[in-house]
Design a protein around this motif. Structure first.
Motif, PDB file in Angstrom:
ATOM      1  N   ALA A 139       0.845  -1.198   0.000  1.00 24.10           N
ATOM      2  CA  ALA A 139       0.000   0.000   0.000  1.00 24.10           C
ATOM      3  C   ALA A 139       0.879   1.246   0.000  1.00 24.10           C
ATOM      4  CB  ALA A 139      -0.908   0.003   1.218  1.00 24.10           C
ATOM      5  N   THR A 140       0.321   2.337  -0.501  1.00 28.41           N
ATOM      6  CA  THR A 140       1.044   3.603  -0.563  1.00 28.41           C
ATOM      7  C   THR A 140       0.224   4.708   0.099  1.00 28.41           C
ATOM      8  OG1 THR A 140       0.039   4.310  -2.654  1.00 28.41           O
ATOM      9  CG2 THR A 140       2.008   2.886  -2.792  1.00 28.41           C
ATOM     10  N   PRO A 141       0.864   5.813   0.486  1.00 29.31           N
ATOM     11  CA  PRO A 141       0.098   6.951   1.006  1.00 29.31           C
ATOM     12  C   PRO A 141      -0.955   7.439   0.012  1.00 29.31           C
ATOM     13  CG  PRO A 141       2.410   7.218   1.547  1.00 29.31           C
ATOM     14  CD  PRO A 141       2.322   6.025   0.628  1.00 29.31           C
ATOM     15  N   GLU A 142      -0.676   7.282  -1.278  1.00 29.31           N
ATOM     16  CA  GLU A 142      -1.662   7.670  -2.294  1.00 29.31           C
ATOM     17  C   GLU A 142      -2.903   6.780  -2.225  1.00 29.31           C
ATOM     18  OE1 GLU A 142       2.117   9.448  -3.274  1.00 29.31           O
ATOM     19  OE2 GLU A 142       1.590   7.367  -2.823  1.00 29.31           O
ATOM     20  N   ASP A 143      -2.707   5.479  -1.926  1.00 31.03           N
ATOM     21  CA  ASP A 143      -3.858   4.587  -1.749  1.00 31.03           C
ATOM     22  C   ASP A 143      -4.708   5.041  -0.569  1.00 31.03           C
ATOM     23  OD1 ASP A 143      -3.307   2.758  -3.843  1.00 31.03           O
ATOM     24  OD2 ASP A 143      -1.846   1.703  -2.581  1.00 31.03           O
ATOM     25  N   PHE A 144      -4.060   5.343   0.545  1.00 28.27           N
ATOM     26  CA  PHE A 144      -4.807   5.797   1.718  1.00 28.27           C
ATOM     27  C   PHE A 144      -5.576   7.077   1.394  1.00 28.27           C
ATOM     28  CE2 PHE A 144      -0.996   3.896   4.184  1.00 28.27           C
ATOM     29  CZ  PHE A 144      -1.485   2.614   3.996  1.00 28.27           C
ATOM     30  N   ALA A 145      -4.917   7.984   0.692  1.00 29.16           N
ATOM     31  CA  ALA A 145      -5.574   9.236   0.323  1.00 29.16           C
ATOM     32  C   ALA A 145      -6.777   8.981  -0.573  1.00 29.16           C
ATOM     33  CB  ALA A 145      -4.573  10.159  -0.368  1.00 29.16           C
ATOM     34  N   GLN A 146      -6.684   7.978  -1.440  1.00 31.06           N
ATOM     35  CA  GLN A 146      -7.779   7.684  -2.356  1.00 31.06           C
ATOM     36  C   GLN A 146      -9.019   7.204  -1.609  1.00 31.06           C
ATOM     37  OE1 GLN A 146      -7.516   8.412  -5.756  1.00 31.06           O
ATOM     38  NE2 GLN A 146      -9.725   8.190  -5.509  1.00 31.06           N
ATOM     39  N   VAL A 147      -8.832   6.547  -0.460  1.00 26.59           N
ATOM     40  CA  VAL A 147      -9.981   6.165   0.374  1.00 26.59           C
ATOM     41  C   VAL A 147     -10.718   7.422   0.825  1.00 26.59           C
ATOM     42  CG1 VAL A 147     -10.703   5.084   2.539  1.00 26.59           C
ATOM     43  CG2 VAL A 147      -8.921   4.014   1.148  1.00 26.59           C
ATOM     44  N   LYS A 148      -9.972   8.423   1.286  1.00 25.72           N
ATOM     45  CA  LYS A 148     -10.568   9.689   1.705  1.00 25.72           C
ATOM     46  C   LYS A 148     -11.281  10.369   0.542  1.00 25.72           C
ATOM     47  CE  LYS A 148     -11.178  13.488   4.202  1.00 25.72           C
ATOM     48  NZ  LYS A 148     -11.953  13.567   5.458  1.00 25.72           N
ATOM     49  N   VAL A 149     -10.672  10.344  -0.631  1.00 29.30           N
ATOM     50  CA  VAL A 149     -11.289  10.953  -1.814  1.00 29.30           C
ATOM     51  C   VAL A 149     -12.632  10.297  -2.102  1.00 29.30           C
ATOM     52  CG1 VAL A 149     -11.060  11.235  -4.313  1.00 29.30           C
ATOM     53  CG2 VAL A 149      -9.098  11.681  -2.816  1.00 29.30           C
ATOM     54  N   LYS A 150     -12.649   8.970  -2.076  1.00 35.21           N
ATOM     55  CA  LYS A 150     -13.894   8.224  -2.330  1.00 35.21           C
ATOM     56  C   LYS A 150     -14.971   8.566  -1.303  1.00 35.21           C
ATOM     57  CE  LYS A 150     -14.020   4.015  -0.719  1.00 35.21           C
ATOM     58  NZ  LYS A 150     -15.116   4.044   0.298  1.00 35.21           N
ATOM     59  N   ASN A 151     -14.606   8.524  -0.032  1.00 39.92           N
ATOM     60  CA  ASN A 151     -15.598   8.746   1.009  1.00 39.92           C
ATOM     61  C   ASN A 151     -16.095  10.186   1.030  1.00 39.92           C
ATOM     62  OD1 ASN A 151     -15.516   6.090   1.746  1.00 39.92           O
ATOM     63  ND2 ASN A 151     -14.156   6.379   3.488  1.00 39.92           N
ATOM     64  N   SER A 152     -15.213  11.123   0.737  1.00 37.84           N
ATOM     65  CA  SER A 152     -15.659  12.522   0.687  1.00 37.84           C
ATOM     66  C   SER A 152     -16.652  12.731  -0.439  1.00 37.84           C
ATOM     67  CB  SER A 152     -14.458  13.463   0.532  1.00 37.84           C
ATOM     68  OG  SER A 152     -13.873  13.367  -0.756  1.00 37.84           O
ATOM     69  N   ARG A 153     -16.463  12.010  -1.537  1.00 37.36           N
ATOM     70  CA  ARG A 153     -17.417  12.098  -2.648  1.00 37.36           C
ATOM     71  C   ARG A 153     -18.763  11.495  -2.254  1.00 37.36           C
ATOM     72  NH1 ARG A 153     -14.951   8.935  -6.190  1.00 37.36           N
ATOM     73  NH2 ARG A 153     -13.408  10.560  -6.592  1.00 37.36           N
TER      74      ARG A 153
ATOM     75  N   SER B  33      -9.259   5.516  10.333  1.00 33.34           N
ATOM     76  CA  SER B  33      -8.265   6.057   9.408  1.00 33.34           C
ATOM     77  C   SER B  33      -8.537   5.449   8.039  1.00 33.34           C
ATOM     78  CB  SER B  33      -6.832   5.723   9.843  1.00 33.34           C
ATOM     79  OG  SER B  33      -6.473   4.409   9.451  1.00 33.34           O
ATOM     80  N   THR B  34      -7.995   6.079   7.023  1.00 39.06           N
ATOM     81  CA  THR B  34      -8.200   5.585   5.664  1.00 39.06           C
ATOM     82  C   THR B  34      -7.639   4.186   5.491  1.00 39.06           C
ATOM     83  OG1 THR B  34      -6.166   6.765   5.082  1.00 39.06           O
ATOM     84  CG2 THR B  34      -8.259   7.865   4.587  1.00 39.06           C
ATOM     85  N   ALA B  35      -6.477   3.923   6.099  1.00 38.47           N
ATOM     86  CA  ALA B  35      -5.853   2.601   5.960  1.00 38.47           C
ATOM     87  C   ALA B  35      -6.687   1.517   6.608  1.00 38.47           C
ATOM     88  CB  ALA B  35      -4.449   2.629   6.558  1.00 38.47           C
ATOM     89  N   LEU B  36      -7.368   1.842   7.698  1.00 43.13           N
ATOM     90  CA  LEU B  36      -8.193   0.845   8.384  1.00 43.13           C
ATOM     91  C   LEU B  36      -9.354   0.382   7.514  1.00 43.13           C
ATOM     92  CD1 LEU B  36      -8.317   2.126  12.071  1.00 43.13           C
ATOM     93  CD2 LEU B  36      -7.249   0.033  11.225  1.00 43.13           C
ATOM     94  N   GLU B  37      -9.875   1.252   6.657  1.00 46.67           N
ATOM     95  CA  GLU B  37     -10.945   0.813   5.755  1.00 46.67           C
ATOM     96  C   GLU B  37     -10.455  -0.334   4.872  1.00 46.67           C
ATOM     97  OE1 GLU B  37     -13.307   2.502   1.903  1.00 46.67           O
ATOM     98  OE2 GLU B  37     -13.603   3.639   3.769  1.00 46.67           O
ATOM     99  N   LEU B  38      -9.239  -0.233   4.383  1.00 48.06           N
ATOM    100  CA  LEU B  38      -8.702  -1.297   3.536  1.00 48.06           C
ATOM    101  C   LEU B  38      -8.582  -2.602   4.317  1.00 48.06           C
ATOM    102  CD1 LEU B  38      -5.935   0.792   1.730  1.00 48.06           C
ATOM    103  CD2 LEU B  38      -8.176   0.133   0.828  1.00 48.06           C
TER     104      LEU B  38
ATOM    105  N   PRO C  32     -19.637  -1.501  -2.985  1.00 47.69           N
ATOM    106  CA  PRO C  32     -19.485  -0.164  -2.412  1.00 47.69           C
ATOM    107  C   PRO C  32     -19.262  -0.224  -0.897  1.00 47.69           C
ATOM    108  CG  PRO C  32     -21.325  -0.230  -3.936  1.00 47.69           C
ATOM    109  CD  PRO C  32     -20.905  -1.652  -3.719  1.00 47.69           C
ATOM    110  N   VAL C  33     -18.282   0.542  -0.446  1.00 44.35           N
ATOM    111  CA  VAL C  33     -17.938   0.590   0.976  1.00 44.35           C
ATOM    112  C   VAL C  33     -18.097   2.032   1.463  1.00 44.35           C
ATOM    113  CG1 VAL C  33     -16.115   0.228   2.683  1.00 44.35           C
ATOM    114  CG2 VAL C  33     -16.331  -1.340   0.728  1.00 44.35           C
ATOM    115  N   ASN C  34     -18.804   2.184   2.557  1.00 46.11           N
ATOM    116  CA  ASN C  34     -19.072   3.486   3.168  1.00 46.11           C
ATOM    117  C   ASN C  34     -19.757   4.473   2.210  1.00 46.11           C
ATOM    118  OD1 ASN C  34     -18.171   2.871   5.743  1.00 46.11           O
ATOM    119  ND2 ASN C  34     -16.073   3.501   5.321  1.00 46.11           N
ATOM    120  N   PRO C  35     -20.905   4.095   1.653  1.00 45.58           N
ATOM    121  CA  PRO C  35     -21.638   5.056   0.828  1.00 45.58           C
ATOM    122  C   PRO C  35     -22.137   6.254   1.623  1.00 45.58           C
ATOM    123  CG  PRO C  35     -22.986   3.108   1.231  1.00 45.58           C
ATOM    124  CD  PRO C  35     -21.597   2.789   1.713  1.00 45.58           C
ATOM    125  N   SER C  36     -22.206   6.131   2.943  1.00 48.93           N
ATOM    126  CA  SER C  36     -22.594   7.260   3.790  1.00 48.93           C
ATOM    127  C   SER C  36     -21.536   8.351   3.796  1.00 48.93           C
ATOM    128  CB  SER C  36     -22.808   6.790   5.227  1.00 48.93           C
ATOM    129  OG  SER C  36     -21.572   6.396   5.812  1.00 48.93           O
TER     130      SER C  36
END
Length: 398
Positions: free
Chosen positions: A162-176, A301-306, A336-340
């Motif tokens: 995993a990379t910091p970019e992957d973790f950030a992408q979780v945040k991007v998805k959930n914010s959307r 945290s974003t990593a915990l979602e993964l 889909p994970v965390n659609p909320s």
């Protein structure tokens, strides 16, 4: 018995929007409770059990929530119970209510969780408590929650690339996802660059990788099948399983707030603690991960979602990043994970978190999640973990 026939009916759900409102947790809980009762079409006078998720600070009881909410809504003679299980409090409260309905001891249960939180860390109170591991890890070692999150994140990087970019992408998805959620505190889309530009809190995690603390509330009304038939409530979402299992010795994976693993004197269990939460829920519901259409997981945290995606069996170990990168965990993807919007958009309001997950899945399975709907969703699962061996997974079926 088919999965759709198991459990009890989720007749109504409600929430108070999450944020920092500066008011009593009781006000938030009453708001959510009245919304849930209205959603169910059930009068307060019919409620014969109230279960409150306790507002607790660092091992010390805060409020006796069952009686607090019963009084605030107006004494009606209902029985009461109060649950505390750290971040799994809401699910444990649901388990209490569901068990009493299945035992024939009540017909209508109202479950409420609400909280006000301090700004910043959910840190221990002052004083010396040498038998309290939560106090010990903060005061003696300086291990705040984000330090644990960072250790889990580093483990993913070392084991699975995993990379910091992957973790950030979780945040991007959930914010959307959270943009369309009227109860979410943070409704602003962010980019990978935004996440990586935010302050490093505990390497490799940045500020936007970690959830905030929030005020908020959620409530759920559960009813017996007989009550639902008599009152013409019709087809409803059903709670098919609630898992609140504890870890199995030896616990060989780091768990908050423990600083070391158990002695390795026994055979390593078949499942890790978090995996066992899901396995018990699937077994009780008569379902498997292949049946799940949508998941709400505990993204402190974003990593915990993964990690949770794999703990729930939604993909094999080490494959969560691939699912994320392919867009399979976003709305419109395979699972889909965390659609909320998850805790990334809500923040922590401890007694309400597991209930909020159930609210979201109820709306999803009803087809009422406007702007964030997972089309055709029929089975959903929640997951979260609290301190001291607490955790939960809840399966809902339509």
């Amino acid at each position: 018995m088919s999965p759709a026939d198991r459990g009890v009916a989720v007749a109504g759900v409600g929430m108070h929007p999450w944020g920092k409102w500066g008011r009593s947790f009781v006000q938030y809980g009453v708001h959510a409770a009245r919304q849930a009762l209205g959603d169910a079409g059930v009068p307060w006078s019919d409620v014969d059990l109230v279960v409150g998720g306790e507002t607790v600070r660092n091992g010390y009881a805060g409020y006796v929530a069952g009686s607090t909410f019963a009084q605030a809504l107006g004494w009606n003679g209902a029985r009461i119970a109060t649950s505390y299980a750290a971040c799994a409090t809401g699910a444990q409260a649901l388990d209490t209510a569901r068990a009493r309905i299945l035992a024939g001891l009540c017909e209508v249960a109202l479950v409420v969780g609400a909280d006000t939180t301090p700004k910043g860390f959910l840190a221990p109170n002052a004083g010396e408590r040498w038998d309290d591991p939560d106090w010990l890890r903060f005061r003696l070692v300086g291990m705040t929650n984000p330090a644990y999150f960072a250790m889990y994140a580093r483990r993913r990087m070392d084991l699975h690339g995993a990379t910091p970019e992957d973790f950030a992408q979780v945040k991007v998805k959930n914010s959307r996802h959270g943009l369309a959620n009227p109860n979410a505190r943070y409704r602003k889309e962010v980019s990978v660059a935004d996440v990586l530009a935010s302050a490093v809190v505990s390497d490799p995690l940045h500020l936007l990788d970690i959830c905030a603390t929030s005020d908020g509330a959620a409530a759920v009304v559960l009813v017996s099948d007989d009550y639902a038939r008599r009152h013409g409530l019709g087809e409803s979402v059903r709670m098919s399983a609630v898992s609140t299992v504890t870890p199995t010795f030896p616990n060989t994976v780091l768990d908050m707030p423990l600083l070391s693993t158990d002695a390795s004197g026994g055979t390593e269990p078949e499942h890790t603690f978090k995996e066992s939460l899901a396995a018990a829920a699937y077994e009780e519901a008569g379902l498997g991960p292949e049946d799940v259409d949508v998941a709400e997981v505990y993204d402190l945290s974003t990593a915990l979602e993964l990690d949770w995606i794999e703990d729930l069996g939604l993909c094999a170990r080490g494959e969560a990043e691939s699912l994320l990168r392919a867009g399979e965990t976003t709305i419109g993807g395979r699972i889909p994970v965390n659609p909320s919007g998850g805790l990334a958009c809500f923040g922590e309001a401890v007694p309400a978190q597991a209930l909020a997950q159930v609210c979201e899945l109820t709306w999803q399975l009803r087809g009422q999640a406007e702007g964030r709907q997972v089309e055709g969703a029929r089975v959903g699962i929640t997951a979260n973990q609290g301190l001291f061996g607490h955790g939960s997974a809840v399966v809902l079926v339509r």
